[in-house]
Design a protein around this motif. Structure first.
Motif: not given
Length: 170
Positions: A9, A21-28
């Motif tokens: 990051h 923050p940790p990556a969300d589902r859409i970003t992953r």
């Protein structure tokens, strides 16, 4: 100065209180999709969209329909004036028929832009897919501003109600 470590990051400085923050589902998902999509998919998708638009234009034959045909131009329907894009579909149709003068009469700015757009697509697709070394066009903000200004002048002139400007009123 503090010691920096590089993270996915960006740089992270020792003692820096910010932790991304940790990556969300859409970003992953989009990261996974980007990593697993072949390089030729983008140019192929763009070519499919262009082919679909040209096929629709060829089948619809916009040169032989009235102003009230669907889809219609809302600006022309409400004001009676040609909008900046009026005549573009007919110009594309005439270009596909090989009638350059009729295409220019309907939208000369579109006809002017087509060779540049074709070259830009071929250079991008060739460089991306086949690793060709075609030079990209260097179109800066000044070029875009000049083209948009010329397009605006064309839009105004084509709506003037006296010759020779009525030639471009479609």
């Amino acid at each position: 100065m503090t010691e920096a470590s590089v993270t996915p990051h960006g740089p992270q400085f020792a003692g820096d209180p910010f932790t991304p923050p940790p990556a969300d589902r859409i970003t992953r998902f989009t990261d996974w999709l980007r990593a697993h999509t072949p390089v030729w998919a983008g140019p192929l998708a763009a070519l499919a969209c262009i082919g679909g638009a040209l096929s629709y234009t060829q089948l619809a034959d916009p040169a032989n329909v009235g102003a009230d045909a669907t889809p219609t131009c809302l600006v022309k329907m409400l004001t009676g004036f040609d909008c900046p894009g009026c005549g573009g579909t007919r110009a594309a149709w005439y270009l596909m028929q090989g009638d350059l003068p009729a295409a220019a009469r309907h939208h000369i700015m579109f006809v002017f832009a087509v060779p540049f757009l074709i070259y830009m697509y071929v250079a991008w697709a060739g460089n991306t897919t086949f690793k060709w070394k075609l030079p990209q066009l260097k179109i800066g903000p000044k070029h875009i501003a000049f083209f948009l200004a010329a397009w605006g002048v064309f839009m105004v002139l084509r709506n003037l109600p006296w010759a020779p400007f009525t030639y471009f009123f479609v």
